[in-house]
Design an enzyme around this catalytic site. Sequence first.
Site, PDB file in Angstrom:
ATOM      1  N   CYS A  52      29.424  18.865  96.046  1.00 38.54           N
ATOM      2  CA  CYS A  52      29.732  17.937  94.964  1.00 38.54           C
ATOM      3  C   CYS A  52      31.238  18.047  94.736  1.00 38.54           C
ATOM      4  O   CYS A  52      31.924  18.717  95.514  1.00 38.54           O
ATOM      5  CB  CYS A  52      28.904  18.211  93.705  1.00 38.54           C
ATOM      6  SG  CYS A  52      29.265  19.731  92.830  1.00 38.54           S
ATOM      7  N   HIS A  61      27.894  39.821 102.463  1.00 37.61           N
ATOM      8  CA  HIS A  61      27.628  40.691 101.314  1.00 37.61           C
ATOM      9  C   HIS A  61      26.505  40.201 100.412  1.00 37.61           C
ATOM     10  O   HIS A  61      25.848  41.002  99.749  1.00 37.61           O
ATOM     11  CB  HIS A  61      28.892  40.861 100.469  1.00 37.61           C
ATOM     12  CG  HIS A  61      29.952  41.679 101.156  1.00 37.61           C
ATOM     13  ND1 HIS A  61      31.094  42.096 100.517  1.00 37.61           N
ATOM     14  CD2 HIS A  61      30.038  42.145 102.430  1.00 37.61           C
ATOM     15  CE1 HIS A  61      31.843  42.803 101.362  1.00 37.61           C
ATOM     16  NE2 HIS A  61      31.231  42.826 102.544  1.00 37.61           N
TER      17      HIS A  61
HETATM   18  C1  RB5 Z   1      30.916  14.015  89.721  1.00 36.90           C
HETATM   19  O1  RB5 Z   1      31.925  13.259  89.151  1.00 36.90           O
HETATM   20  C2  RB5 Z   1      31.146  15.497  89.507  1.00 36.90           C
HETATM   21  O2  RB5 Z   1      30.914  15.823  88.179  1.00 36.90           O
HETATM   22  C3  RB5 Z   1      30.274  16.301  90.421  1.00 36.90           C
HETATM   23  O3  RB5 Z   1      30.526  15.954  91.744  1.00 36.90           O
HETATM   24  C4  RB5 Z   1      30.444  17.792  90.370  1.00 36.90           C
HETATM   25  O4  RB5 Z   1      31.780  18.165  90.382  1.00 36.90           O
HETATM   26  C5  RB5 Z   1      29.695  18.474  89.304  1.00 36.90           C
HETATM   27  O5  RB5 Z   1      29.657  19.714  89.201  1.00 36.90           O
END
Ligand code: RB5
Length: 146
Positions: free
Chosen positions: A68, A101
């Site tokens: 993400c 680890h």
């Molecule tokens: C999306 O904008 C963002 O919040 C997501 O990709 C991530 O960073 C969340 O933890």
Amino acid sequence: MNIQKIAIGCDHGGFAYKDAIIEFLTNQNIEVYDFGTDSGDSVDYPDFVHPVAEHVESENVDLGIVLCGSGNGAAMTANKHQGIRAGLCWTEELAALARQHNNANILSIPARFVSKEVALSMVATFIATDFEGGRHERRVGKMSCM
Ligand code: RB5
């Protein structure tokens, strides 16, 4: 560890790197289970991370990769699963240590904070590095609250 199957999932923040990672893994003769997302449209990362965690936890695959923007939401979601140890990594050395680890079974990549080259090098290291066991086995055994 002979890695044969890997599950991958990301949100829109990680989508830009997913295809390159899948191509890299496929070239290593690793079967990839792709749980999306499949575009840059805004989505909710848990919807794409839970399926990866479920497949790793049930041992349908050997390891998982989640992405993400920050890597935190994906890692936090994956780590809600009892059998998951997801490591948030931003260097190749951290990816190696997460395996050596912590016996990490999911790599979480902060796609907005690392280059594609670093992301790919972390994936390569993560799948090529084994858990060291020994004193680390004892520590990993103490992680669970259940
Ligand atoms: C999306 O904008 C963002 O919040 C997501 O990709 C991530 O960073 C969340 O933890």
